[in-house]
Design an enzyme around this catalytic site. Structure first.
Site, short mmCIF file in Angstrom:
data_model
loop_
_atom_site.label_atom_id
_atom_site.label_comp_id
_atom_site.label_asym_id
_atom_site.label_seq_id
_atom_site.Cartn_x
_atom_site.Cartn_y
_atom_site.Cartn_z
N LEU A 1 11.00 -20.67 -4.84
CA LEU A 1 10.09 -19.71 -4.21
C LEU A 1 8.72 -19.82 -4.88
CD1 LEU A 1 9.39 -17.16 -2.47
CD2 LEU A 1 10.20 -15.77 -4.40
N HIS B 1 2.58 3.33 -9.11
CA HIS B 1 2.46 1.89 -9.34
C HIS B 1 3.71 1.35 -10.05
CE1 HIS B 1 -1.48 1.95 -7.70
NE2 HIS B 1 -2.05 2.59 -8.70
N ASP C 1 0.83 -1.20 0.00
CA ASP C 1 0.00 0.00 0.00
C ASP C 1 0.87 1.25 0.00
OD1 ASP C 1 -2.37 1.35 -0.09
OD2 ASP C 1 -2.82 1.15 2.05
C1 FPP Z 1 -1.89 0.00 -3.47
O1 FPP Z 1 -1.44 1.34 -3.40
C2 FPP Z 1 -1.35 -0.67 -4.61
C3 FPP Z 1 -2.08 -1.22 -5.64
C4 FPP Z 1 -3.55 -1.17 -5.70
C5 FPP Z 1 -1.43 -1.86 -6.80
C6 FPP Z 1 -0.23 -2.71 -6.52
C7 FPP Z 1 0.54 -2.85 -7.77
C8 FPP Z 1 1.87 -2.82 -7.89
C9 FPP Z 1 2.78 -2.75 -6.73
C10 FPP Z 1 2.44 -2.83 -9.25
C11 FPP Z 1 3.15 -4.02 -9.72
C12 FPP Z 1 2.68 -5.30 -9.21
C13 FPP Z 1 3.01 -6.50 -9.78
C14 FPP Z 1 2.57 -7.76 -9.11
C15 FPP Z 1 3.78 -6.58 -11.03
P1 FPP Z 1 -2.52 2.49 -3.48
O2 FPP Z 1 -2.68 2.89 -4.89
O3 FPP Z 1 -3.78 2.06 -2.79
O4 FPP Z 1 -1.81 3.62 -2.65
P2 FPP Z 1 -2.51 4.80 -1.81
O5 FPP Z 1 -3.16 4.14 -0.63
O6 FPP Z 1 -1.36 5.67 -1.44
O7 FPP Z 1 -3.49 5.47 -2.73
#
Ligand code: FPP
Length: 250
Positions: free
Chosen positions: A129, A35, A18
């Site tokens: 893994l 992201h 997050d």
């Molecule tokens: C949460 O942060 C994150 C996500 C919803 C997306 C996670 C995706 C990645 C880490 C990209 C790559 C992943 C893979 C598996 C290749 P948020 O957007 O909710 O953050 P915020 O709470 O600050 O808005």
């Protein structure tokens, strides 16, 4: 199970990634930039698990609820998933990573579903893994699907209703073949489970950090491991019972 396996490293690390959006906002950049930076942190986390010999890593990449985000963010994330998979899959395979996806893959485009399937097939025999990507995943949906499967077994006469116990449910939720996560790490400052692996996390140690996901580094993960190894896992027993079990096994 050794009651004091707390001294060991986790067998299965689960992670709620997050803080990507806030990381980007602080830089006055669009959320998708966060992201993309988050994808680099995914690589850091995989490297860490391979180095420490952690056998299973489950990442919450996209929740069932995330489909409700603005269209451009969802579209950008989908492109990013495809791009990262295409770029990394050969190297992950070479390093002995077995990749699997959990969640409702019917909601993804055919192009993404094909890549999910192809990467699972390619890496199916790897054992260094186990990397599990939760995508369009919800813990309640997972438990509901297990309940449906059990109902179908009963209706077809394969089992009796009285056969339904914890083990029967555990065998039908996602990742049933892996030890359940013993450590959950959540970045980004919030302290909640957010419908992640609800059944599987029942006895997991929970570790939260204000670090935003794209800022994740090995030192932060090491802090989580150090704290995990210092905690006594009692599995509902008393501290002296745990000590007695350990003495008997020593
Ligand atoms: C949460 O942060 C994150 C996500 C919803 C997306 C996670 C995706 C990645 C880490 C990209 C790559 C992943 C893979 C598996 C290749 P948020 O957007 O909710 O953050 P915020 O709470 O600050 O808005």
């Amino acid at each position: 199970m050794m009651a004091s396996e707390s001294k060991a490293i986790p067998k299965h690390l689960a992670v709620i990634m997050d803080g990507n959006g806030r990381w980007a906002q602080r830089r006055k950049r669009p959320r998708i930039i966060g992201h993309r930076a988050g994808a680099r942190a995914v690589a850091t986390c995989i490297d860490f698990c391979l180095e420490r010999g952690i056998g299973a890593l489950t990442l919450f990449a996209f929740s069932s609820e995330n489909w409700g985000r603005p269209e451009d963010e969802v579209g950008g994330l989908m492109k990013l998933f495809v791009h990262v998979l295409d770029r990394e899959i050969a190297e992950l395979h070479r390093r002995g990573v077995r990749i699997r996806f959990i969640g409702d893959r019917e909601r993804f485009s055919p192009a993404i579903r094909e890549r999910m399937q192809a990467s699972e097939t390619l890496t199916a025999a790897n054992a260094t893994l186990s990397l599990n990507i939760a995508a369009s995943y919800g813990g309640r949906q997972d438990i509901a699907a297990a309940a449906r499967a059990l109902a179908e077994d009963v209706a077809a006469g394969r089992i009796a209703a009285s056969d339904i116990d914890e083990a029967a449910v555990a065998a039908r939720v996602a990742l049933a073949d892996l030890p359940p996560p013993d450590l959950l790490v959540r970045t980004g400052g919030d302290q909640r489970i957010s419908n992640f692996l609800l059944w599987q996390l029942a006895y997991a140690e929970l570790w939260f950090t204000d670090t935003l996901w794209p800022d994740l580094d090995a030192a932060t993960l090491q802090r989580a491991l150090d704290e995990f190894s210092g905690r006594e896992r009692r599995f509902g027993l008393t501290g002296s019972q745990v000590a007695a079990i350990d003495e008997n096994r020593a």
